[in-house]
Design an enzyme around this catalytic site. Structure first.
Site, PDB file in Angstrom:
ATOM      1  N   CYS A   1     -18.229 -12.330 -20.320  1.00  0.00           N
ATOM      2  CA  CYS A   1     -19.500 -12.385 -21.036  1.00  0.00           C
ATOM      3  C   CYS A   1     -19.432 -13.404 -22.176  1.00  0.00           C
ATOM      4  O   CYS A   1     -20.296 -14.276 -22.297  1.00  0.00           O
ATOM      5  CB  CYS A   1     -19.843 -10.999 -21.583  1.00  0.00           C
ATOM      6  SG  CYS A   1     -21.564 -10.820 -22.085  1.00  0.00           S
TER       7      CYS A   1
ATOM      8  N   GLY B   1       0.785  -1.229   0.000  1.00  0.00           N
ATOM      9  CA  GLY B   1       0.000   0.000   0.000  1.00  0.00           C
ATOM     10  C   GLY B   1       0.815   1.274   0.000  1.00  0.00           C
ATOM     11  O   GLY B   1       0.266   2.348  -0.226  1.00  0.00           O
TER      12      GLY B   1
ATOM     13  N   CYS C   1     -27.149  -8.792 -17.468  1.00  0.00           N
ATOM     14  CA  CYS C   1     -26.543  -8.597 -18.787  1.00  0.00           C
ATOM     15  C   CYS C   1     -27.494  -9.048 -19.892  1.00  0.00           C
ATOM     16  O   CYS C   1     -28.029 -10.158 -19.847  1.00  0.00           O
ATOM     17  CB  CYS C   1     -25.224  -9.366 -18.859  1.00  0.00           C
ATOM     18  SG  CYS C   1     -24.482  -9.371 -20.509  1.00  0.00           S
TER      19      CYS C   1
ATOM     20  N   CYS D   1     -22.225  -6.929 -19.820  1.00  0.00           N
ATOM     21  CA  CYS D   1     -21.033  -7.083 -18.990  1.00  0.00           C
ATOM     22  C   CYS D   1     -19.929  -6.158 -19.494  1.00  0.00           C
ATOM     23  O   CYS D   1     -19.659  -6.107 -20.695  1.00  0.00           O
ATOM     24  CB  CYS D   1     -20.501  -8.511 -19.058  1.00  0.00           C
ATOM     25  SG  CYS D   1     -21.573  -9.755 -18.339  1.00  0.00           S
TER      26      CYS D   1
ATOM     27  N   CYS E   1     -25.557 -12.264 -21.758  1.00  0.00           N
ATOM     28  CA  CYS E   1     -25.306 -13.549 -21.100  1.00  0.00           C
ATOM     29  C   CYS E   1     -26.189 -13.756 -19.875  1.00  0.00           C
ATOM     30  O   CYS E   1     -26.158 -14.830 -19.272  1.00  0.00           O
ATOM     31  CB  CYS E   1     -23.835 -13.684 -20.722  1.00  0.00           C
ATOM     32  SG  CYS E   1     -23.349 -12.737 -19.258  1.00  0.00           S
TER      33      CYS E   1
END
Ligand SMILES: [Zn+2]
Lengths: 282, 188
Positions: free
Chosen positions: A270, A29, A239, A264, A242
């Site tokens: 997808c 980080g 979606c 997607c 899909c």
């Protein structure tokens, strides 16, 4: 014969990048400064990510590059072609088949595996920049773990909007220590950062910063006890291609009459689902 | 230059890339023992340590050679292949030696609160690396890992300095395991 070195960069530059990457991994980080190099593409095209990928690649790698989840944008295609040419690596669009994935603004939907490296392109690495423009000040705030101002600002958001009004680049706390900008991924993707089996590397070319999340690192999205973090997405949408209910969706215009649908954002996710459905139907 | 000078990487861009990925895997998975071979190193330097040096050290990174590693064959090899300035422990970006020869960790640069990355990386030559001994937890480790650490108490003190502190690569023959400052060290 090729006129450039393997993976484009010279060995001295790669050593410098590699040293910075190792320190970034050792201090999860924390933003490690590095000397960014000119790359044969403009800033904004992910020069930070490209330099990280170049420093990590081996000839046996299989590289995937996505831009906003899609493998077929100009940016993604040009970076993929670049590395196929200068490092002779295989490329793929399949998340599961990639050993290194360079990404702009998304984390793939398919769970990442141990041994994979996810390289993020980062425009603004400093999560405190919107509170304090001076680098010396933000550096001191990180050093002293002085994150009170960030907490105040997020709470003001809640007072004003009823929630923390940040859909992208939602700040996280790494292992309870550094506050980190996860790059402009949707906050929908934030939970994927946590305890991820893959190594995650972040590169900011213009601002010359590298930071990292080792595998299995604790990553918490900033929130408050009375206002817990929610990785929201459009409620009830699925979606149109899909049928996925669990993926991040983009709204796309489908015709001149203003028709629109949700699909997607992760094109590989997808397409894989559509292919499986076609197979099942056959 | 001595007659015993051993070669570096035959194909530097490719071999350094392979070596770095092994080192990166080691650093990203503290305690995990990785292979790192392909180099005929000058005694008493291990192949793994020589690989680390060739991959990461150059004229911009002051190097401290401790104890038996501070000998003519190693110094000549460093001068020829790396060009790294040889320095005392206080100025070192990298240091190479056995645990006992390297001395207390506190004499090496620990980084500052503002720049914790400005700290030394120690390459500690060991007789053998074994996935047993001290219990390791923290970033990079799924549940727990084990490694035969030379001095868990001293390394625990180093970890307590986080985000300051030194990072360590343990090398033996053609093997490497890493212990970044972020790793928590439990009991054996
Ligand atoms: Zn879909």
């Amino acid at each position: 014969m090729t006129a450039y070195n393997f993976a484009y960069l010279d060995e001295a530059t790669k050593r410098m990048l590699r040293r910075a990457i190792l320190k970034a991994v050792a201090i999860p980080g924390y933003q490690v400064p590095f000397s960014s190099r000119e790359m044969p593409m403009p800033y904004g095209w992910g020069t930070g990510g490209v330099q990280l990928t170049a420093a990590c690649l081996v000839p046996e790698d299989t590289l995937k590059v996505i831009d906003q989840g899609a493998d077929d944008t100009t940016n993604a295609v040009s970076i993929r072609k670049f590395f196929a040419r200068v490092a002779q690596v295989a490329t793929t669009e399949a998340t599961g088949a990639a050993s290194i994935i360079q990404t702009r603004h998304r984390i793939p939907e398919a769970p990442l595996q141990e041994g994979q490296i996810l390289v993020f392109q980062v425009p603004i690495p400093e999560p405190l920049r919107f509170l304090e423009p001076r680098e010396t000040e933000t550096r001191t705030m990180h050093a002293l773990e002085d994150y009170g101002l960030m907490q105040v600002r997020l709470y003001e958001d809640i007072a004003r909007h009823g929630e923390i009004a940040r859909a992208y680049a939602y700040p996280v706390r790494v292992e309870g220590r550094y506050i980190m900008d996860p790059s402009p991924i949707p906050k929908f993707d934030n939970p994927k950062l946590d305890n991820c089996p893959a190594l995650q590397l972040f590169g900011a070319g213009r601002e010359c910063r590298i930071y990292a999340l080792p595998p299995y690192t604790r990553v918490e999205s900033l929130d408050f006890e009375d206002y817990p973090f929610t990785p929201s997405k459009a409620a009830g949408q699925c979606c149109a291609l899909c049928g996925a209910m669990d993926s991040y969706l983009d709204e796309v215009i489908t015709d001149d009459a203003g028709g629109r649908m949700f699909v997607c954002s992760d094109t590989d996710y997808c397409a894989t689902r559509v292919a499986v459905q076609a197979e099942d139907a056959a | 230059m001595t007659a015993q000078l051993t070669p570096g990487f035959a194909n530097p861009p490719i071999e350094a890339a392979h070596a770095f990925r092994q080192v990166l895997e080691a650093m990203a998975h503290p305690g995990r023992i990785m292979g790192l071979a392909g180099i005929a190193a000058p005694a008493p330097c291990s192949a793994a340590a020589a690989c680390v040096l060739l991959t990461l050290v150059d004229g911009t990174t002051p190097l401290h050679l401790a104890g038996a590693h501070d000998c003519a064959p190693v110094r000549d090899w460093v001068r020829f292949h790396l060009g790294a300035p040889l320095v005392g422990p206080q100025e070192a970006a990298f240091a190479l030696g056995t645990w006992d020869a390297l001395g207390p960790l506190a004499i090496y640069p620990q980084g500052s609160a503002e720049y914790p990355d400005r700290s030394a990386t120690l390459i500690v030559e060991c007789v053998a690396l074994q996935a047993s001994g001290a219990r390791l937890t923290g970033p990079g480790i799924k549940d727990a890992a084990w490694l035969n650490l030379p001095d868990p108490a001293a390394l625990r003190t180093n970890a307590a300095l986080f985000p300051r502190g030194v990072d360590i690569m343990f090398t033996s023959g053609a093997q490497i395991a890493a212990l970044p400052r972020s790793t928590q060290i439990g009991d054996a």
